[in-house]
Design an enzyme around this catalytic site. Structure first.
Site, PDB file in Angstrom:
ATOM      1  CD1 TRP A 101     -40.552  61.624  35.047  1.00  0.00           C
ATOM      2  CD2 TRP A 101     -40.447  62.587  37.074  1.00  0.00           C
ATOM      3  NE1 TRP A 101     -39.226  61.724  35.415  1.00  0.00           N
ATOM      4  CE2 TRP A 101     -39.135  62.308  36.641  1.00  0.00           C
ATOM      5  CE3 TRP A 101     -40.623  63.179  38.317  1.00  0.00           C
ATOM      6  CZ2 TRP A 101     -38.007  62.612  37.407  1.00  0.00           C
ATOM      7  CZ3 TRP A 101     -39.508  63.485  39.084  1.00  0.00           C
ATOM      8  CH2 TRP A 101     -38.225  63.209  38.628  1.00  0.00           C
ATOM      9  CG  ASP A 171     -44.399  67.057  34.227  1.00  0.00           C
ATOM     10  OD1 ASP A 171     -43.602  67.844  33.656  1.00  0.00           O
ATOM     11  OD2 ASP A 171     -44.022  66.165  35.018  1.00  0.00           O
ATOM     12  CE  LYS A 195     -35.767  65.898  32.851  1.00  0.00           C
ATOM     13  NZ  LYS A 195     -36.758  65.805  33.903  1.00  0.00           N
TER      14      LYS A 195
HETATM   15  C1  PLP Z   1     -37.297  65.479  35.047  1.00  0.00           C
HETATM   16  C2  PLP Z   1     -38.764  65.482  35.195  1.00  0.00           C
HETATM   17  C3  PLP Z   1     -39.416  66.000  36.327  1.00  0.00           C
HETATM   18  C4  PLP Z   1     -38.689  66.463  37.567  1.00  0.00           C
HETATM   19  O1  PLP Z   1     -37.868  67.492  37.367  1.00  0.00           O
HETATM   20  P1  PLP Z   1     -36.995  68.119  38.540  1.00  0.00           P
HETATM   21  O2  PLP Z   1     -36.547  69.384  37.906  1.00  0.00           O
HETATM   22  O3  PLP Z   1     -35.893  67.169  38.835  1.00  0.00           O
HETATM   23  O4  PLP Z   1     -37.878  68.343  39.713  1.00  0.00           O
HETATM   24  C5  PLP Z   1     -40.790  66.025  36.345  1.00  0.00           C
HETATM   25  N1  PLP Z   1     -41.503  65.557  35.319  1.00  0.00           N
HETATM   26  C6  PLP Z   1     -40.927  65.032  34.219  1.00  0.00           C
HETATM   27  C7  PLP Z   1     -41.775  64.522  33.117  1.00  0.00           C
HETATM   28  C8  PLP Z   1     -39.541  64.990  34.125  1.00  0.00           C
HETATM   29  O5  PLP Z   1     -38.963  64.471  33.032  1.00  0.00           O
END
Ligand code: PLP
Length: 361
Positions: A101, A171, A195
């Site tokens: 990511w 993030d 999540k």
């Molecule tokens: C799942 C995830 C993303 C991407 O998320 P989307 O909603 O699919 O764009 C980005 N960063 C992390 C750390 C993630 O776990």
């Protein structure tokens, strides 16, 4: 059979929240309308979004000089939005390359013309440790981007790297509200909802207000200042996802907030790590100090055994423990909504599987 869903995302939700959604579904607050049917300009929705923002502010102790914005487009769109809004002086960002990511974030920033310097990477050891920030050059980067929790590789920063006067953008998609961070340590935080905060379609951005509005005429759907001005209702927001997130936030408050979630996540993940570290069949590859509380990869080293284990776990109601295709093996995601009993059921299953394995090998 009790089902536990260890999916990395979209992921398990708190059962009381699912029940509430079910109860509310035909007629929200006796309005005769489903949340799916109400206008985002209605007073019903005004209450939903205002409560969600306030509950999030309470749970994370978000200072008043930070905006809370509700976006669509996932964490991924924020990999574009953050550099467009925040990389306005040097047009250059620093990146700690901690895995998939982080790499995606760097790639999207480059696509909008921002220079990306990888300040450290642990790619050569398959991201089983976190990269470390050393001697950051000041007055060089608009910000440093980190992934607080690496969903695929299973690492997490429990201590945030010190970037000095350089802004830090985090993030937090996969450990949002799952462990304690200080909002003030970040210039901006982004997190997809699916999540730890509910369902897909909603992304939260928390950004310090002096950092926004530096560029005019950004594409509207990624413009932090515009979304701040319009209370995240420049266009139709993801009404149902914001409603669901609101219920999750209320549930989190009832449970005792983020400190209690962190305590539970330490306990759940500790149970699994302890077992894995003492197992002769399984290995948890991540360095102990850098381990995630929410995503726990583990392997046997034999893909056939992994596949057999995954299929037997599925049959036993332990779903979605297959690892990401880039890592292989297994991964258990133990987000806030995963009860301790789920982690216990997984460990019981693994113990039994291991005992059977050694009887036949
Ligand atoms: C799942 C995830 C993303 C991407 O998320 P989307 O909603 O699919 O764009 C980005 N960063 C992390 C750390 C993630 O776990």
């Amino acid at each position: 059979m009790t089902i536990y869903n260890f999916s990395a995302g979209p992921a398990t939700m708190p059962q009381p929240v699912i029940q509430q959604i079910k109860d509310d579904l035909p007629s929200y607050k006796n309005s005769g309308m489903s949340v799916m049917e109400i206008s985002h300009r209605s007073s019903l929705f005004d209450g939903i979004i205002a409560d969600a923002e306030q509950d999030l502010r309470d749970l994370m102790n978000i200072p008043d000089n930070y905006k809370v914005l509700f976006f669509q487009g996932g964490g991924t769109l924020q990999f574009t939005a953050a550099p467009l809004n925040l990389a306005t002086k040097y047009h250059r960002i620093g990146l700690l390359d901690s895995g998939h990511w982080a790499d995606r974030a760097g790639d999207e920033a480059s696509r909008v013309g921002v220079k990306v310097d990888v300040l450290d990477s642990t790619k050569d050891i398959k991201y089983t440790e976190l990269p470390v920030l050393k001697d950051l050059k000041q007055d060089t980067y608009d910000y440093v981007h980190i992934t607080t929790n690496n969903t695929i590789e299973g690492t997490a920063y429990s201590k945030i790297p010190d970037t000095g006067a350089t802004e830090l953008v985090g993030d937090q998609s996969s450990n949002f509200l799952a462990q304690q961070y200080k909002v003030e340590d970040f210039g901006a935080i982004m997190a997809g909802a699916q999540k730890n905060l509910g369902i897909a379609g909603l992304t939260i951005v928390i950004v310090r207000d002096d950092l926004i509005g530096k560029v005019k005429n950004l594409p509207s759907m990624v413009d932090y200042e515009l979304f701040a001005k319009k209370n995240s209702m420049f266009n139709t927001p993801p009404v149902f996802a914001i409603y669901a997130a609101g219920l999750v936030l209320k549930w989190l408050k009832e449970q005792g907030g983020v400190p209690e979630m962190e305590r539970r996540n330490l306990k759940k993940s500790g149970l699994l790590y302890d077992y894995l570290d003492n197992s002769k069949l399984f290995t948890a590859p991540v360095k102990k100090a850098d381990r995630s509380l929410t995503n726990i990869p583990f392997i046997t080293g034999d893909p056939d055994v992994d596949a057999d284990l995954i299929s037997k776990a599925t049959a036993a109601g332990l779903l979605n423990i297959k690892g990401h295709r880039s890592v292989g093996g297994m991964r258990a995601s133990l987000y806030n909504a995963m009860p301790y009993e789920g982690a216990q059921a997984l460990v019981d299953f693994l113990e039994k599987y291991e005992a059977d394995y050694w009887r036949t090998h």
